[in-house]
Every structure is written in structure tokens, then in C-alpha cells.
Motif scaffolding. Structure first.
Motif, PDB file in Angstrom:
ATOM      1  N   MET A   1     -10.878 -40.204  18.235  1.00  0.00           N
ATOM      2  CA  MET A   1     -11.702 -40.209  17.043  1.00  0.00           C
ATOM      3  C   MET A   1     -12.287 -38.816  16.777  1.00  0.00           C
ATOM      4  N   GLU A   2     -12.738 -38.142  17.847  1.00  0.00           N
ATOM      5  CA  GLU A   2     -13.315 -36.807  17.672  1.00  0.00           C
ATOM      6  C   GLU A   2     -12.285 -35.814  17.154  1.00  0.00           C
ATOM      7  N   GLU A   3     -11.031 -35.924  17.645  1.00  0.00           N
ATOM      8  CA  GLU A   3      -9.993 -35.014  17.186  1.00  0.00           C
ATOM      9  C   GLU A   3      -9.753 -35.171  15.697  1.00  0.00           C
ATOM     10  N   GLN A   4      -9.782 -36.418  15.209  1.00  0.00           N
ATOM     11  CA  GLN A   4      -9.563 -36.667  13.783  1.00  0.00           C
ATOM     12  C   GLN A   4     -10.701 -36.076  12.959  1.00  0.00           C
ATOM     13  N   GLN A   5     -11.932 -36.187  13.421  1.00  0.00           N
ATOM     14  CA  GLN A   5     -13.070 -35.615  12.710  1.00  0.00           C
ATOM     15  C   GLN A   5     -12.973 -34.092  12.669  1.00  0.00           C
ATOM     16  N   ASN A   6     -12.571 -33.472  13.760  1.00  0.00           N
ATOM     17  CA  ASN A   6     -12.457 -32.014  13.805  1.00  0.00           C
ATOM     18  C   ASN A   6     -11.374 -31.513  12.865  1.00  0.00           C
ATOM     19  N   GLU A   7     -10.285 -32.257  12.705  1.00  0.00           N
ATOM     20  CA  GLU A   7      -9.220 -31.856  11.800  1.00  0.00           C
ATOM     21  C   GLU A   7      -9.686 -31.871  10.351  1.00  0.00           C
ATOM     22  N   ASN A   8     -10.615 -32.732  10.001  1.00  0.00           N
ATOM     23  CA  ASN A   8     -11.088 -32.866   8.625  1.00  0.00           C
ATOM     24  C   ASN A   8     -12.272 -31.960   8.315  1.00  0.00           C
ATOM     25  N   GLN A   9     -12.762 -31.216   9.292  1.00  0.00           N
ATOM     26  CA  GLN A   9     -13.904 -30.345   9.067  1.00  0.00           C
ATOM     27  C   GLN A   9     -13.448 -28.939   8.706  1.00  0.00           C
ATOM     28  N   ILE A  10     -14.245 -28.285   7.878  1.00  0.00           N
ATOM     29  CA  ILE A  10     -13.973 -26.900   7.503  1.00  0.00           C
ATOM     30  C   ILE A  10     -15.118 -26.054   8.032  1.00  0.00           C
ATOM     31  N   ASN A  11     -14.785 -24.969   8.671  1.00  0.00           N
ATOM     32  CA  ASN A  11     -15.783 -24.033   9.154  1.00  0.00           C
ATOM     33  C   ASN A  11     -16.083 -23.058   8.016  1.00  0.00           C
ATOM     34  N   ILE A  12     -17.276 -23.140   7.450  1.00  0.00           N
ATOM     35  CA  ILE A  12     -17.656 -22.304   6.315  1.00  0.00           C
ATOM     36  C   ILE A  12     -18.572 -21.188   6.800  1.00  0.00           C
ATOM     37  N   GLU A  13     -18.215 -19.965   6.461  1.00  0.00           N
ATOM     38  CA  GLU A  13     -19.001 -18.801   6.853  1.00  0.00           C
ATOM     39  C   GLU A  13     -19.791 -18.303   5.647  1.00  0.00           C
ATOM     40  N   LEU A  14     -21.059 -17.991   5.861  1.00  0.00           N
ATOM     41  CA  LEU A  14     -21.939 -17.499   4.802  1.00  0.00           C
ATOM     42  C   LEU A  14     -22.530 -16.171   5.255  1.00  0.00           C
ATOM     43  N   SER A  15     -22.087 -15.072   4.636  1.00  0.00           N
ATOM     44  CA  SER A  15     -22.596 -13.752   5.017  1.00  0.00           C
ATOM     45  C   SER A  15     -24.040 -13.608   4.540  1.00  0.00           C
ATOM     46  N   GLU A  16     -24.757 -12.664   5.125  1.00  0.00           N
ATOM     47  CA  GLU A  16     -26.149 -12.430   4.730  1.00  0.00           C
ATOM     48  C   GLU A  16     -26.246 -12.017   3.265  1.00  0.00           C
ATOM     49  N   GLU A  17     -25.323 -11.173   2.817  1.00  0.00           N
ATOM     50  CA  GLU A  17     -25.338 -10.696   1.431  1.00  0.00           C
ATOM     51  C   GLU A  17     -25.182 -11.861   0.448  1.00  0.00           C
ATOM     52  N   ILE A  18     -24.236 -12.745   0.709  1.00  0.00           N
ATOM     53  CA  ILE A  18     -24.003 -13.889  -0.174  1.00  0.00           C
ATOM     54  C   ILE A  18     -25.153 -14.887  -0.059  1.00  0.00           C
ATOM     55  N   ALA A  19     -25.713 -15.039   1.133  1.00  0.00           N
ATOM     56  CA  ALA A  19     -26.816 -15.978   1.338  1.00  0.00           C
ATOM     57  C   ALA A  19     -28.052 -15.612   0.521  1.00  0.00           C
ATOM     58  N   GLU A  20     -28.211 -14.330   0.198  1.00  0.00           N
ATOM     59  CA  GLU A  20     -29.354 -13.902  -0.621  1.00  0.00           C
ATOM     60  C   GLU A  20     -29.271 -14.456  -2.029  1.00  0.00           C
ATOM     61  N   GLY A  21     -28.068 -14.708  -2.519  1.00  0.00           N
ATOM     62  CA  GLY A  21     -27.886 -15.274  -3.847  1.00  0.00           C
ATOM     63  C   GLY A  21     -28.027 -14.235  -4.948  1.00  0.00           C
ATOM     64  N   ILE A  22     -27.706 -14.663  -6.148  1.00  0.00           N
ATOM     65  CA  ILE A  22     -27.808 -13.833  -7.344  1.00  0.00           C
ATOM     66  C   ILE A  22     -28.624 -14.613  -8.365  1.00  0.00           C
ATOM     67  N   PHE A  23     -29.678 -14.023  -8.919  1.00  0.00           N
ATOM     68  CA  PHE A  23     -30.459 -14.687  -9.948  1.00  0.00           C
ATOM     69  C   PHE A  23     -29.729 -14.593 -11.279  1.00  0.00           C
ATOM     70  N   SER A  24     -29.684 -15.707 -11.992  1.00  0.00           N
ATOM     71  CA  SER A  24     -29.057 -15.751 -13.308  1.00  0.00           C
ATOM     72  C   SER A  24     -29.927 -16.592 -14.231  1.00  0.00           C
ATOM     73  N   ASN A  25     -30.131 -16.109 -15.462  1.00  0.00           N
ATOM     74  CA  ASN A  25     -30.875 -16.900 -16.444  1.00  0.00           C
ATOM     75  C   ASN A  25     -30.017 -17.198 -17.674  1.00  0.00           C
ATOM     76  N   LEU A  26     -28.715 -16.964 -17.553  1.00  0.00           N
ATOM     77  CA  LEU A  26     -27.786 -17.290 -18.629  1.00  0.00           C
ATOM     78  C   LEU A  26     -26.418 -17.543 -18.011  1.00  0.00           C
ATOM     79  N   ALA A  27     -25.756 -18.603 -18.449  1.00  0.00           N
ATOM     80  CA  ALA A  27     -24.388 -18.882 -18.010  1.00  0.00           C
ATOM     81  C   ALA A  27     -23.530 -19.087 -19.250  1.00  0.00           C
TER      82      ALA A  27
END
Length: 104
Positions: A1-27
Motif C-alpha cells: 500500500m505504501e509503495e502505491q501511495q509513493n508512486e502517486n506523490q509528486i515532490n514539489i520544490e519551492l525556491s525562496e525567490e518563488i515563495a516570496e510571491g509577486i503582488f498583482s492588482n490586475l489580471a
């Protein structure tokens, strides 16, 4: 069961620069028959130009999934914090930021 769960998981990396975000007031959202383009812009008072700060390109299917995810999250937010107030009309240009007009 654990092997099946690990196959369906994605390891997502978030750099410090991207983690700060970008402010937007228009899309601005545009689309073709194969993609949706979301441009996020920061408009500043008294500045006649505004730059696109981030552009996201999605397939139509992923755009619809994003729409549903946003609707779900907004509903949860409003249940916890109250209804989000919005203006009936989109902002005009130049945008009014509500403060006094600066003079040099």
C-alpha cells in the motif's frame, strides 16, 4: 500500500525567490483554442506604465480545474472570514487607489 501511495506523490520544490510571491492588482486573461494565458500585472498610482510581473499559460482543461479550485477555496475562505466585498464594475484606468493625489 505504501509503495502505491509513493508512486502517486509528486515532490514539489519551492525556491525562496518563488515563495516570496509577486503582488498583482490586475489580471488579464486571454485565450486561443489551445491555451489560456493569465498575465498578472502590478499597477502603481501615478505611473503611466505597468509591467506584466508573471505569465501563466494553461491548457483549457487545467484552466477549468483552476476555476473550480478557486471557487472551492473562495467558498471556504468566506465561510471562515465572511463574504468578500467586490465592486460591480471593473476598475477604470487610470486606477484610483483611494488616497490623496500626490503633487511634486
Amino acid at each position: 500500500m505504501e509503495e502505491q501511495q509513493n508512486e502517486n506523490q509528486i515532490n514539489i520544490e519551492l525556491s525562496e525567490e518563488i515563495a516570496e510571491g509577486i503582488f498583482s492588482n490586475l489580471a488579464i486573461i486571454t485565450h486561443s483554442n489551445t491555451e489560456f494565458v493569465l498575465d498578472f500585472i502590478r499597477v502603481m498610482p501615478g505611473v503611466p506604465k505597468a509591467k506584466v510581473k508573471s505569465r501563466i499559460i494553461l491548457t483549457p482543461e487545467h484552466a477549468k480545474r483552476l476555476l473550480h479550485a478557486m471557487q472551492d477555496n473562495i467558498e471556504k475562505f468566506e465561510m471562515a472570514h465572511g463574504k468578500i466585498k467586490t465592486q460591480d464594475e471593473p476598475p477604470g484606468f487610470p486606477m484610483n487607489f483611494g488616497g490623496p493625489t500626490a503633487q511634486a
